[in-house]
Design a protein around this motif. Structure first.
Motif, PDB file in Angstrom:
ATOM      1  N   ALA A   1     -13.223  20.153   2.850  1.00  0.00           N
ATOM      2  CA  ALA A   1     -11.845  19.360   2.927  1.00  0.00           C
ATOM      3  C   ALA A   1     -10.319  19.628   2.570  1.00  0.00           C
ATOM      4  O   ALA A   1      -9.543  19.862   3.266  1.00  0.00           O
ATOM      5  N   VAL A   2     -10.488  20.266   1.644  1.00  0.00           N
ATOM      6  CA  VAL A   2      -9.322  20.129   0.925  1.00  0.00           C
ATOM      7  C   VAL A   2      -9.122  21.976   1.061  1.00  0.00           C
ATOM      8  O   VAL A   2      -7.775  22.112   1.471  1.00  0.00           O
ATOM      9  N   GLY A   3     -10.277  23.062   1.907  1.00  0.00           N
ATOM     10  CA  GLY A   3      -9.670  24.186   1.907  1.00  0.00           C
ATOM     11  C   GLY A   3      -9.032  24.248   3.353  1.00  0.00           C
ATOM     12  O   GLY A   3      -8.160  24.177   3.970  1.00  0.00           O
ATOM     13  N   VAL A   4      -9.601  22.803   4.349  1.00  0.00           N
ATOM     14  CA  VAL A   4      -9.170  23.161   5.456  1.00  0.00           C
ATOM     15  C   VAL A   4      -7.677  22.339   5.650  1.00  0.00           C
ATOM     16  O   VAL A   4      -6.882  23.091   6.263  1.00  0.00           O
ATOM     17  N   LEU A   5      -7.902  21.418   4.728  1.00  0.00           N
ATOM     18  CA  LEU A   5      -6.443  20.751   4.641  1.00  0.00           C
ATOM     19  C   LEU A   5      -5.325  22.001   4.226  1.00  0.00           C
ATOM     20  O   LEU A   5      -4.077  22.103   4.526  1.00  0.00           O
TER      21      LEU A   5
ATOM     22  N   GLN B   1      -0.844  25.677   5.299  1.00  0.00           N
ATOM     23  CA  GLN B   1      -0.056  27.039   4.901  1.00  0.00           C
ATOM     24  C   GLN B   1      -0.147  27.831   6.404  1.00  0.00           C
ATOM     25  O   GLN B   1       0.706  28.656   6.614  1.00  0.00           O
ATOM     26  N   GLY B   2      -0.453  27.057   7.170  1.00  0.00           N
ATOM     27  CA  GLY B   2      -0.295  28.079   8.647  1.00  0.00           C
ATOM     28  C   GLY B   2      -1.505  28.647   8.619  1.00  0.00           C
ATOM     29  O   GLY B   2      -1.408  29.618   9.506  1.00  0.00           O
ATOM     30  N   GLU B   3      -2.712  28.629   8.089  1.00  0.00           N
ATOM     31  CA  GLU B   3      -3.965  30.189   8.199  1.00  0.00           C
ATOM     32  C   GLU B   3      -4.594  29.527   8.888  1.00  0.00           C
ATOM     33  O   GLU B   3      -4.956  28.469   9.593  1.00  0.00           O
ATOM     34  N   ALA B   4      -5.211  30.358   9.286  1.00  0.00           N
ATOM     35  CA  ALA B   4      -7.142  30.259  10.066  1.00  0.00           C
ATOM     36  C   ALA B   4      -7.485  29.919   9.387  1.00  0.00           C
ATOM     37  O   ALA B   4      -8.176  30.910   7.977  1.00  0.00           O
ATOM     38  N   LEU B   5      -8.663  29.377   9.068  1.00  0.00           N
ATOM     39  CA  LEU B   5      -9.389  28.729   7.931  1.00  0.00           C
ATOM     40  C   LEU B   5     -11.211  29.636   7.413  1.00  0.00           C
ATOM     41  O   LEU B   5     -10.724  30.583   6.360  1.00  0.00           O
TER      42      LEU B   5
END
Length: 142
Positions: free
Chosen positions: A37-41, A46-50
Motif C-alpha cells: 500500500a505504501v509503495g502504490v501510494l 511521484q507519478g510513476e508506474a509501480l
C-alpha cells in the motif's frame, strides 16, 4: 488496597488461542500488505508506474547483490564453511551493495559537492549534466 495483587496480563495470555507460527505469518502478511500500500501510494504521488519501476529496481538490486554475495559464498564453500561471522558478512555486503545502488545518485551528488565544489566551472558543468542548473534557472524565470 494493595496494587501488587492485581492480575498481570501478558502477551502470552491474550493470544494464547492463536499458535505462535500463525501469529508470525499474520504479522508478515500484514507487513507485506502495508508495504504494498505504501509503495502504490508513493508511486502514485511521484507519478510513476509501480510495476515497471519495481521490476527495474529489483533487477538492479539483483545485478548488484549476486556478484557480491557469490564472493562470500565461494569463500564459505571452499574454505571455512557456514559460520556466523561469514553469514553476517554476507548479509552486510549484500545490504551495502543494494543500498549503494538505491542511493547511487545521492552519493554521486554528495561526492561532487565534496570534490568539485572547489572547482566552480567543472561543478557548474556537472550540475548541467544533472539538470539542476537548468531547473533552477527555469524556476527563477517564473
Amino acid at each position: 488496597m494493595v496494587l501488587d495483587s492485581a492480575p498481570q496480563i501478558t502477551f502470552d495470555k491474550v493470544l494464547d488461542w492463536l499458535p505462535r507460527n500463525w501469529l508470525i505469518v499474520a504479522v508478515g502478511a500484514d507487513l507485506l500488505i502495508l508495504g504494498y500500500a505504501v509503495g502504490v501510494l508513493d508511486a502514485f504521488e511521484q507519478g510513476e508506474a509501480l510495476l515497471p519501476d519495481f521490476v527495474r529496481s529489483f533487477v538492479e538490486a539483483e545485478i548488484i547483490a549476486w556478484p557480491l554475495g557469490l564472493q562470500v559464498g565461494v569463500v564459505m564453500w571452499l574454505s571455512t564453511g557456514v559460520t556466523f561471522p561469514l553469514v553476517t558478512l554476507l548479509f552486510v555486503i549484500v545490504a551495502t551493495g543494494i543500498a549503494l545502488q538505491v542511493y547511487a545518485s545521492r552519493v554521486q551528488r554528495w561526492l561532487d559537492d565534496l570534490v568539485l565544489g572547489q572547482f566552480p566551472r567543472s561543478y557548474w558543468w556537472r550540475n548541467i549534466q544533472y539538470g539542476t542548473v537548468l531547473s533552477h534557472a527555469l524556476a527563477s524565470a517564473r
